[in-house]
Design an enzyme around this catalytic site. Structure first.
Site, mmCIF file in Angstrom:
data_model
loop_
_atom_site.group_PDB
_atom_site.id
_atom_site.type_symbol
_atom_site.label_atom_id
_atom_site.label_comp_id
_atom_site.label_asym_id
_atom_site.label_seq_id
_atom_site.Cartn_x
_atom_site.Cartn_y
_atom_site.Cartn_z
ATOM 1 N N TYR A 104 3.914 5.586 15.710
ATOM 2 C CA TYR A 104 2.752 4.866 15.716
ATOM 3 C C TYR A 104 1.593 5.803 16.150
ATOM 4 C CZ TYR A 104 -0.490 0.763 15.847
ATOM 5 O OH TYR A 104 -1.632 0.074 15.704
ATOM 6 N N VAL A 142 0.799 -1.221 0.155
ATOM 7 C CA VAL A 142 -0.090 -0.031 -0.005
ATOM 8 C C VAL A 142 0.874 1.323 0.017
ATOM 9 C CG1 VAL A 142 -1.915 -1.042 1.106
ATOM 10 C CG2 VAL A 142 -0.210 0.067 2.419
HETATM 11 P P1 NDP Z 1 -0.211 -7.680 12.050
HETATM 12 O O1 NDP Z 1 1.049 -7.284 11.853
HETATM 13 O O2 NDP Z 1 -0.685 -9.148 12.400
HETATM 14 O O3 NDP Z 1 -0.771 -7.649 10.423
HETATM 15 C C1 NDP Z 1 -0.620 -6.451 9.353
HETATM 16 C C2 NDP Z 1 -1.136 -6.648 8.224
HETATM 17 O O4 NDP Z 1 -0.814 -5.393 7.390
HETATM 18 C C3 NDP Z 1 -0.223 -7.693 7.600
HETATM 19 O O5 NDP Z 1 -1.064 -8.624 6.921
HETATM 20 C C4 NDP Z 1 0.832 -7.358 6.597
HETATM 21 O O6 NDP Z 1 1.036 -8.032 5.669
HETATM 22 C C5 NDP Z 1 0.019 -5.899 6.248
HETATM 23 N N1 NDP Z 1 1.129 -4.915 5.703
HETATM 24 C C6 NDP Z 1 1.750 -4.350 6.326
HETATM 25 N N2 NDP Z 1 2.471 -3.453 5.813
HETATM 26 C C7 NDP Z 1 2.089 -3.428 4.516
HETATM 27 C C8 NDP Z 1 2.135 -2.730 3.286
HETATM 28 N N3 NDP Z 1 3.074 -2.060 3.063
HETATM 29 N N4 NDP Z 1 1.161 -3.034 2.210
HETATM 30 C C9 NDP Z 1 0.367 -3.772 2.228
HETATM 31 N N5 NDP Z 1 0.204 -4.751 3.492
HETATM 32 C C10 NDP Z 1 0.990 -4.407 4.751
HETATM 33 O O7 NDP Z 1 -1.138 -6.667 12.371
HETATM 34 P P2 NDP Z 1 -2.604 -6.510 13.270
HETATM 35 O O8 NDP Z 1 -3.561 -7.669 12.575
HETATM 36 O O9 NDP Z 1 -2.607 -6.461 14.535
HETATM 37 O O10 NDP Z 1 -2.996 -4.989 12.702
HETATM 38 C C11 NDP Z 1 -4.043 -4.604 11.673
HETATM 39 C C12 NDP Z 1 -4.294 -3.326 11.930
HETATM 40 O O11 NDP Z 1 -4.852 -3.091 13.225
HETATM 41 C C13 NDP Z 1 -3.034 -2.331 11.831
HETATM 42 O O12 NDP Z 1 -3.348 -1.157 11.053
HETATM 43 C C14 NDP Z 1 -2.793 -2.146 13.190
HETATM 44 O O13 NDP Z 1 -2.195 -0.788 13.345
HETATM 45 C C15 NDP Z 1 -4.318 -1.952 14.040
HETATM 46 N N6 NDP Z 1 -4.129 -2.264 15.297
HETATM 47 C C16 NDP Z 1 -3.522 -3.503 15.922
HETATM 48 C C17 NDP Z 1 -3.647 -3.403 17.304
HETATM 49 C C18 NDP Z 1 -2.967 -4.972 17.826
HETATM 50 O O14 NDP Z 1 -2.930 -4.683 19.359
HETATM 51 N N7 NDP Z 1 -2.779 -5.883 17.328
HETATM 52 C C19 NDP Z 1 -4.263 -2.434 18.023
HETATM 53 C C20 NDP Z 1 -4.850 -1.354 17.535
HETATM 54 C C21 NDP Z 1 -4.705 -1.249 15.888
HETATM 55 P P3 NDP Z 1 2.635 -8.294 4.986
HETATM 56 O O15 NDP Z 1 3.509 -7.856 6.046
HETATM 57 O O16 NDP Z 1 2.633 -9.344 4.345
HETATM 58 O O17 NDP Z 1 2.313 -7.005 3.756
#
Ligand code: NDP
Length: 254
Positions: free
Chosen positions: A154, A63
């Site tokens: 963040y 993205v």
């Molecule tokens: P994970 O790290 O488990 O998953 C993050 C996802 O985002 C992965 O699928 C990763 O895939 C993808 N991603 C990261 N960078 C990119 C990129 N440049 N382009 C496309 N895809 C990307 O995180 P969570 O599931 O925990 O987080 C999901 C969302 O929720 C995030 O926005 C996070 O900030 C938010 N969040 C999470 C919390 C938590 O406690 N876990 C709390 C509050 C918010 P890949 O690396 O293969 O690209």
């Protein structure tokens, strides 16, 4: 009882693991056709394989790269014919003391956590505006609402995501497209393992410490976030826009 997302077509960024994976699988159960994207194809394929056959399609996409988003959008239009729901879930984290974190880290997080939302939303909005219907759901964080210790880049990026949500909602309101943010507290995903590594803690111990910081004494499951995303993607929430909904086990009530 009919499924709550019957006939809806959804794009979910970061759909290969964690919260995005839970949203994709729950959306598919609720009758939506989905495309999931992220950089790691193996995760996407594994998620798609867990869903009912033919309901979840996948394509690699970064993205933070405009060409990659354009290619993904072309695939989505070809596969789904249009999009009703965009879930901007892809996100990255950083932790450390303010004095120790370099400015480049802020740029990197802003590029994914804020500009990523802009790129992906812009790629799908024309069709939604034309049909006068659509839902954009941005996965922000409680870090986008309050201070959070040791996570300045963040926190700044998630405040950006919340501000962006409000501005998008305002400008899109007359077109019938809604835009809302979900602000989770601590969710049990691989992101917490990365957090533990960054602060030099053991993963399970960090989870215990984070749980203690919430009035409910636990961290969230990704499915709890997915349930709220179903509501926001369904016609049940058609009158709601520009809202930031915290789901945080009671942490920082507002
Ligand atoms: P994970 O790290 O488990 O998953 C993050 C996802 O985002 C992965 O699928 C990763 O895939 C993808 N991603 C990261 N960078 C990119 C990129 N440049 N382009 C496309 N895809 C990307 O995180 P969570 O599931 O925990 O987080 C999901 C969302 O929720 C995030 O926005 C996070 O900030 C938010 N969040 C999470 C919390 C938590 O406690 N876990 C709390 C509050 C918010 P890949 O690396 O293969 O690209």
């Amino acid at each position: 009882m009919s499924e709550r997302l019957e006939g809806k077509r959804a794009v979910i960024t970061g759909g290969g693991r964690g919260i995005g994976k839970a949203i994709a699988l729950t959306y598919a159960q609720q009758g939506a056709q989905c495309v999931i994207t992220s950089r790691r194809i193996e995760d996407l394929e594994a998620t798609a394989a867990e869903a009912p056959s033919g309901t979840v399609h996948s394509i690699g996409c970064d993205v933070s790269d405009g060409d990659s988003v354009d290619a993904m959008a072309a695939f989505v239009h070809e596969t789904l014919g249009g999009v009703d729901i965009v879930v901007n879930n892809a996100g990255i984290h950083a932790a450390g003391r303010f004095l120790d974190i370099d400015p480049e880290t802020y740029s990197r997080l802003y590029e994914v956590n804020v500009v990523g939302i802009v790129r992906v939303s812009q790629a799908f909005l024309d069709g939604m505006i034309e049909r006068r219907n659509g839902s954009i759901i941005n996965i922000a964080s409680t870090a986008g609402l309050f201070e959070s210790p040791g996570q300045a880049p963040y926190n700044a990026s998630k405040h950006g995501a919340v501000g962006l949500t409000r501005c998008m909602a305002l400008e899109l309101a007359a077109s019938g497209v809604t835009c809302n943010a979900i602000c989770p507290g601590f969710v049990d995903t691989p992101m917490l393992d990365g957090f533990a590594e960054l602060v030099g803690a053991e993963s399970d111990e960090l989870r215990k410490q984070l749980a203690k910081r919430t009035p409910m004494g636990r961290i969230l499951s990704p499915d709890e976030i997915a349930n709220l995303a179903v509501y926001l993607g369904s016609d049940e929430s058609s009158g709601m826009t520009g809202q930031t909904m915290a789901i945080s086990n009671g942490m920082r009530m507002s």
